[in-house]
Design a protein around this motif. Structure first.
Motif, short mmCIF file in Angstrom:
data_model
loop_
_atom_site.label_atom_id
_atom_site.label_comp_id
_atom_site.label_asym_id
_atom_site.label_seq_id
_atom_site.Cartn_x
_atom_site.Cartn_y
_atom_site.Cartn_z
N ASP A 1 0.81 -1.21 0.00
CA ASP A 1 0.00 0.00 0.00
C ASP A 1 0.86 1.27 0.00
O ASP A 1 1.86 1.34 0.69
CB ASP A 1 -0.88 -0.01 1.26
CG ASP A 1 -1.90 1.11 1.22
OD1 ASP A 1 -2.73 1.11 0.32
OD2 ASP A 1 -1.81 2.00 2.09
N VAL B 1 7.24 -3.02 -4.42
CA VAL B 1 6.52 -2.57 -5.61
C VAL B 1 7.03 -3.37 -6.81
O VAL B 1 8.23 -3.58 -6.95
CB VAL B 1 6.69 -1.05 -5.83
CG1 VAL B 1 8.14 -0.67 -6.05
CG2 VAL B 1 5.82 -0.56 -6.99
N GLN C 1 5.52 6.53 4.96
CA GLN C 1 4.66 6.64 3.78
C GLN C 1 5.29 7.50 2.69
O GLN C 1 5.10 7.25 1.51
CB GLN C 1 3.28 7.22 4.17
CG GLN C 1 2.40 6.24 4.92
CD GLN C 1 2.14 4.95 4.17
OE1 GLN C 1 1.94 4.95 2.95
NE2 GLN C 1 2.16 3.83 4.87
N ARG D 1 6.27 6.53 -1.24
CA ARG D 1 5.96 7.32 -2.44
C ARG D 1 7.24 7.63 -3.22
O ARG D 1 7.23 7.62 -4.45
CB ARG D 1 5.25 8.62 -2.05
CG ARG D 1 3.84 8.36 -1.55
CD ARG D 1 3.11 9.65 -1.15
NE ARG D 1 2.06 9.29 -0.20
CZ ARG D 1 1.97 9.73 1.06
NH1 ARG D 1 2.85 10.62 1.54
NH2 ARG D 1 1.01 9.32 1.84
N ILE E 1 8.03 4.79 -5.37
CA ILE E 1 7.19 4.77 -6.58
C ILE E 1 7.73 5.78 -7.60
O ILE E 1 7.87 5.45 -8.79
CB ILE E 1 5.71 5.08 -6.25
CG1 ILE E 1 5.14 4.05 -5.26
CG2 ILE E 1 4.88 5.09 -7.54
CD1 ILE E 1 5.11 2.63 -5.76
N TYR F 1 2.65 7.62 -12.01
CA TYR F 1 2.49 7.35 -10.57
C TYR F 1 1.08 6.81 -10.32
O TYR F 1 0.89 5.83 -9.60
CB TYR F 1 2.73 8.64 -9.78
CG TYR F 1 2.62 8.50 -8.28
CD1 TYR F 1 3.75 8.28 -7.50
CD2 TYR F 1 1.39 8.58 -7.64
CE1 TYR F 1 3.66 8.14 -6.12
CE2 TYR F 1 1.29 8.44 -6.26
CZ TYR F 1 2.42 8.22 -5.51
OH TYR F 1 2.32 8.08 -4.15
N ARG F 2 0.10 7.46 -10.93
CA ARG F 2 -1.29 6.98 -10.75
C ARG F 2 -1.49 5.60 -11.38
O ARG F 2 -2.27 4.79 -10.88
CB ARG F 2 -2.27 8.00 -11.35
CG ARG F 2 -2.38 9.28 -10.50
CD ARG F 2 -3.53 10.17 -10.98
NE ARG F 2 -3.35 10.65 -12.34
CZ ARG F 2 -2.69 11.77 -12.68
NH1 ARG F 2 -2.14 12.53 -11.76
NH2 ARG F 2 -2.58 12.12 -13.96
N LYS G 1 -0.43 3.10 -8.93
CA LYS G 1 -1.51 2.94 -7.96
C LYS G 1 -2.58 1.99 -8.53
O LYS G 1 -3.04 1.07 -7.84
CB LYS G 1 -2.13 4.32 -7.69
CG LYS G 1 -3.06 4.36 -6.53
CD LYS G 1 -2.34 4.76 -5.26
CE LYS G 1 -3.25 4.72 -4.07
NZ LYS G 1 -2.48 4.74 -2.82
N THR H 1 -1.59 -1.81 -8.85
CA THR H 1 -1.20 -2.54 -7.63
C THR H 1 -2.29 -2.54 -6.56
O THR H 1 -2.15 -3.23 -5.55
CB THR H 1 0.06 -1.90 -6.98
OG1 THR H 1 -0.21 -0.53 -6.65
CG2 THR H 1 1.25 -1.95 -7.92
N ASP H 2 -3.34 -1.81 -6.79
CA ASP H 2 -4.38 -1.65 -5.77
C ASP H 2 -5.31 -2.88 -5.72
O ASP H 2 -5.69 -3.41 -6.74
CB ASP H 2 -5.20 -0.40 -6.10
CG ASP H 2 -6.16 -0.08 -4.97
OD1 ASP H 2 -5.68 0.20 -3.87
OD2 ASP H 2 -7.39 -0.13 -5.21
#
Lengths: 305, 305
Positions: free
Chosen positions: A304, B218, B259, B263, B266, B296-297, B300, B303-304
């Motif tokens: 996450d 990741v 966190q 990021r 990523i 980047y999105r 997300k 991988t979500d």
């Protein structure tokens, strides 16, 4: 909802850097059905010889697995032996004695035929196709294959997977099947062969799901110790399909929710990771659903952002 | 906030299955600084020969990179040539002409010394340590190394990374440095050597962050075409550190938010993936921040679960 699993039930001899076991319960059908049994009711179709041990029958029964389709014939059970490299990324096969598995011709008991889920372990494509034909009203069918069938039984394999909802293979097999090194393009080609869903397993590097124009990637669980990777891919398949069966996903009703397939891939990864923690099927002997759901949450936590 | 980058500026000759370029701008410092320049102001310390082309200076300047610390000396610029295997997972070095880089002894202009961020590309550990000593009030320092220094300059390397906040190396280097194959245990050992943060790069398989008793994984971006993987790891480093500098993360003030490091990993992955899309640094010539944030999105999205 109930899941029919077809494939090999075997004895394995395995040597890894962590130890050696001369003979233990193995085979694709065994790993798939044990993993799936934590999610749904499982019926297996397989063949064993008269040397198959009572304790191994007992283990399968203790997980609630229906053994009506487990044929017992005179002779010896399929035996495979192999040894893993120091980093466990390669293995060498030392022995493959097909024994009674050489004449395996899966016949489904009538009570199996209306099961909504069918998972075909890696056996000859024509046999996989024959099983599919014996089923009535199957909602969701898919399976595994291997390099040997891709190379030498290509037409038979293509005719077989054309009828599948999903194909679940490793990265080198996907590349060989598609004739394309790039996995993204390989996946596009394979999705043109019939299955609407493709899962590519990448061993310690995780898995990729392709479905509905989207893809989903998950890294492999970072284990502190990999005792024995044998059966990890089959355990993945069992967790994947077991979760879908538990949820009652029905593609015939347009019921393939991509998010559910993603969760199924995580449950597959969870079961593959547990499989590696002990020799053979040992980790499944006292694994609990609470541990499974706990590891699912760990996957969430370490991916996450 | 400004970031000082130290390392090689070079010319590369590269052959991949997609083509061949005899001579193009390369070097760790080049890739790191170009990637980081999309996030923060960058000051480089490097050496080139009198053959270094105006158009290459212009490219770096066009990205706002401070070149005061780019020394220009008589002789030829570092030249490296290599060729990649068909699957691009292996490469063979054909030529390494250190040229003016052989006598590189990085000296920081006074205007660089109070920069809060320092990223040390792969050069001799003693030189990396010397740069660190020239800085005043650096908040966040880290870097890369390679198998050669790990094997033959171990004590010097250990003394160097002891002063670092983070180490960013690939999986085989992590295993070699720790003397441990299992990455989870290797990471624990490395975190005992000084850095509080470790990023292990796994090429096409992504990256793992270890910090504060947690890890984050990741997968690598699934590119349709990998034209040239040269510089991808350095571009990762540039994106990782560039993002942290942009955000103003200050570990001296207990300001390491796990966190944010996720990021940063990523953004590192994003910049590494863009790097592979064209030869050399070409993708960075007209890349935009909007494309970076878009990818980047995408990370997300795929991988979500």
């Amino acid at each position: 909802m109930s899941l029919v699993v077809v494939g090999s039930v075997a004895y394995d001899g395995v040597e890894t850097p962590h130890g050696k076991v001369e003979r233990m319960l193995g085979g694709a059908c065994t790993y798939i059905s044990l993993a799936a049994s934590f999610f749904t009711s499982v019926k297996i179709v397989a063949v064993v010889g008269d040397d198959f041990a009572q304790e191994d029958l007992d283990l399968l029964r203790s997980r609630g697995i229906d053994l009506e389709g487990l044929e017992r014939v005179p002779g010896k059970t399929f035996y495979w032996a192999g040894t893993y490299s120091a980093d466990m990324n390669d293995r060498v096969t030392l022995t493959t004695d097909l024994n009674v598995f050489a004449d395996f011709n899966p016949k489904l008991p009538p009570s199996y035929r209306s099961a909504p889920y069918l998972l075909l372990g890696n056996i000859q494509p024509a046999l996989q196709r024959g099983v599919r034909a014996q089923m009535n009203g199957t909602r969701f069918v898919g399976g595994d294959t291997m390099n040997y069938w891709i190379r030498d039984y290509r037409d038979e394999l293509l005719a077989t997977i054309r009828e599948w909802d999903f194909l679940l293979i490793n990265d080198s097999e996907a590349r060989m099947l598609a004739g394309e090194h790039n996995l993204r393009r390989a996946a596009e080609k394979i999705l043109g062969m019939g299955p609407h869903t493709l899962v590519i397993k990448r061993g310690e590097y995780g898995a990729i799901l392709f479905q509905g124009g989207e893809h989903f990637m998950v890294p492999g669980f970072l284990l502190e110790d990999v005792f024995d990777p044998t059966g990890a891919g089959d355990s993945f398949a069992g967790g994947f399909m077991g979760y879908l069966a538990e949820r009652g996903i029905d593609p015939r009703q347009g019921d393939i929710r991509h998010q559910e397939l993603r969760r199924a891939v995580i449950y597959g990864s969870v079961m593959g990771s547990f499989c590696c923690e002990k020799f053979g099927v040992d980790r499944f002997r006292n694994l609990t659903r609470a541990e499974i759901d706990g590891r699912y949450r760990e996957f969430k936590a370490f991916t996450d952002f």
